[in-house]
Design a protein around this motif. Structure first.
Motif, short mmCIF file in Angstrom:
data_model
loop_
_atom_site.label_atom_id
_atom_site.label_comp_id
_atom_site.label_asym_id
_atom_site.label_seq_id
_atom_site.Cartn_x
_atom_site.Cartn_y
_atom_site.Cartn_z
N SER A 24 0.84 -1.20 0.00
CA SER A 24 0.00 0.00 0.00
C SER A 24 0.87 1.25 0.00
O SER A 24 1.91 1.29 0.67
CB SER A 24 -0.92 0.01 1.22
OG SER A 24 -1.58 1.25 1.35
N SER A 25 0.45 2.26 -0.75
CA SER A 25 1.20 3.51 -0.78
C SER A 25 1.11 4.24 0.55
O SER A 25 1.88 5.17 0.81
CB SER A 25 0.71 4.41 -1.91
OG SER A 25 -0.62 4.82 -1.69
N ASP A 26 0.17 3.83 1.41
CA ASP A 26 0.10 4.43 2.74
C ASP A 26 1.33 4.06 3.57
O ASP A 26 1.75 4.81 4.46
CB ASP A 26 -1.16 3.93 3.48
CG ASP A 26 -2.43 4.49 2.86
OD1 ASP A 26 -2.35 5.53 2.17
OD2 ASP A 26 -3.50 3.88 3.05
N GLY A 27 1.90 2.88 3.25
CA GLY A 27 3.08 2.43 3.99
C GLY A 27 4.37 3.00 3.43
O GLY A 27 5.17 3.59 4.15
N THR A 28 4.57 2.83 2.13
CA THR A 28 5.77 3.35 1.47
C THR A 28 5.47 3.58 0.00
O THR A 28 4.63 2.89 -0.58
CB THR A 28 6.96 2.38 1.63
OG1 THR A 28 8.11 2.93 0.96
CG2 THR A 28 6.65 1.02 1.02
N LYS A 29 6.16 4.55 -0.60
CA LYS A 29 5.92 4.88 -2.01
C LYS A 29 6.77 4.04 -2.96
O LYS A 29 6.53 4.06 -4.16
CB LYS A 29 6.20 6.37 -2.25
CG LYS A 29 5.29 7.31 -1.48
CD LYS A 29 3.84 7.18 -1.91
CE LYS A 29 2.96 8.20 -1.18
NZ LYS A 29 1.52 8.04 -1.51
N ARG A 55 -3.38 5.45 -4.09
CA ARG A 55 -4.45 6.40 -3.77
C ARG A 55 -4.57 7.46 -4.86
O ARG A 55 -3.57 7.85 -5.46
CB ARG A 55 -4.17 7.09 -2.43
CG ARG A 55 -4.44 6.24 -1.21
CD ARG A 55 -4.31 7.06 0.06
NE ARG A 55 -4.69 6.30 1.25
CZ ARG A 55 -5.93 6.18 1.69
NH1 ARG A 55 -6.92 6.78 1.04
NH2 ARG A 55 -6.19 5.49 2.78
N GLU A 58 -2.44 8.06 -8.21
CA GLU A 58 -1.24 7.23 -8.23
C GLU A 58 -1.37 6.05 -9.19
O GLU A 58 -2.43 5.44 -9.31
CB GLU A 58 -0.93 6.71 -6.82
CG GLU A 58 -0.45 7.79 -5.87
CD GLU A 58 -0.17 7.24 -4.48
OE1 GLU A 58 0.57 7.91 -3.73
OE2 GLU A 58 -0.72 6.17 -4.14
#
Length: 314
Positions: A24-29, A55, A58
């Protein structure tokens, strides 16, 4: 060995050879993804799912650093019924396969059409040489386009000003890999008051058939001297050799549009801002590279001719 022991060992082996990961991009890009046991051989009967969740605007972009799957030596080019890695994107609420990789050739980058992407790895066979794969992933909003200045107020738009650079390059999303589906990108070129814009396309592979209309489900590239459509140029699609396009004024817009069906490797092009009265001249490095290629070809022909002569007369 008892049946119970055999069953337990079988289940343990099955669990060890299966995997599921979510990113998930919430964790790392950005990060790295590898096949089980990499760089050692992945176990037989491996079945893995890797899901990516971004998200908003993205997109998920995958860059392959290493790729080596087991494949029999029968010479077949098909990825059917062999160890493979498949990529799926979401199209109208359903998962659709956009790429299948097998063998040992390093795949080109791939990009999702939205904030979701899934990979499925099936490794039925294995050998001590089958080390699997290593992939760098990133959640991006620039569509893999690294030149120009991105305009955040558009879904996908980049501007090129002669006040910042008189020449340079630009390319389709995710170049040199296949462009993502259902994507529209605009490229705006702004020259000085007395300038025009010259574009030199060195690679062009955009899925479609002329005249690149919706009825043929064609992707396309079109050009305009205005922010609106300009019928002077028409649409471009298919596979084309090098070609040039020139504006009639100091502003030029290039629009790339892909649908949700087939795709190609897109385009690469050079841009140059010229005085309105000037004629385009190929860059020195471009001329030099062509001359070098011609020289190498002549040398190779000479070597081949000499070799044949010796075989015939000695």
């Amino acid at each position: 060995m008892s049946r119970i022991t055999q069953t337990v060992m079988s289940k343990t082996k099955e669990v060890a050879s299966s995997c599921h990961q979510e990113f998930s991009s919430d964790g790392t890009k950005h990060g790295t993804l590898t096949s089980p046991h990499y760089p050692l051989a992945y176990p037989p009967n491996t079945h893995c799912h890797y899901e990516f969740f971004g998200r908003g605007k993205e997109r998920i972009r995958l860059l392959f650093q290493d790729f080596f799957l087991y494949k029999s030596s029968d010479g077949s080019l098909s990825c059917t019924n062999v160890d493979s890695l498949q990529a799926f994107v979401n199209v109208d609420g359903r998962l659709e396969n956009v790429a299948t990789f097998c063998g040992v050739d390093l795949p080109k980058p791939i990009m999702s059409n939205g904030p979701k992407l899934m990979l499925e790895f099936r490794g039925t066979h294995s050998s001590r040489h089958s080390r699997g794969f290593k992939i760098s992933y990133s959640f991006v909003e620039n569509f893999g386009i690294t030149t120009g200045r991105q305009l955040k107020e558009f879904p996908c738009a980049f501007v090129y000003n002669s006040s910042e650079a008189h020449n340079g390059t630009f390319a389709s999303p995710n170049s040199p890999g296949p462009y993502p589906r259902d994507t529209e990108c605009s490229y705006f070129f702004h020259g000085g008051q007395t300038e025009k814009v010259h574009l030199h396309f060195t690679h062009f592979d955009v899925e479609g058939v002329l005249p690149c209309e919706a009825v043929s489900a064609s992707d396309y590239v079109e050009f305009s001297n205005y922010m609106t459509e300009d019928n002077r140029y028409g649409r471009y699609c298919g596979q084309m050799k090098e070609f040039h396009v020139e504006s009639e004024r100091n502003f030029f817009k290039v629009t790339f549009r892909s649908n949700d069906r087939l795709d190609g490797t897109g385009f690469k092009a050079m841009y140059q801002f010229l005085e309105a009265t000037d004629e385009y001249q190929a860059p020195i490095f471009d001329k030099a590279s062509k001359s070098l290629r011609l020289f190498v070809e002549l040398v190779l022909l000479s070597v081949i001719a000499t070799h044949l002569h010796r075989q015939l007369y000695h």
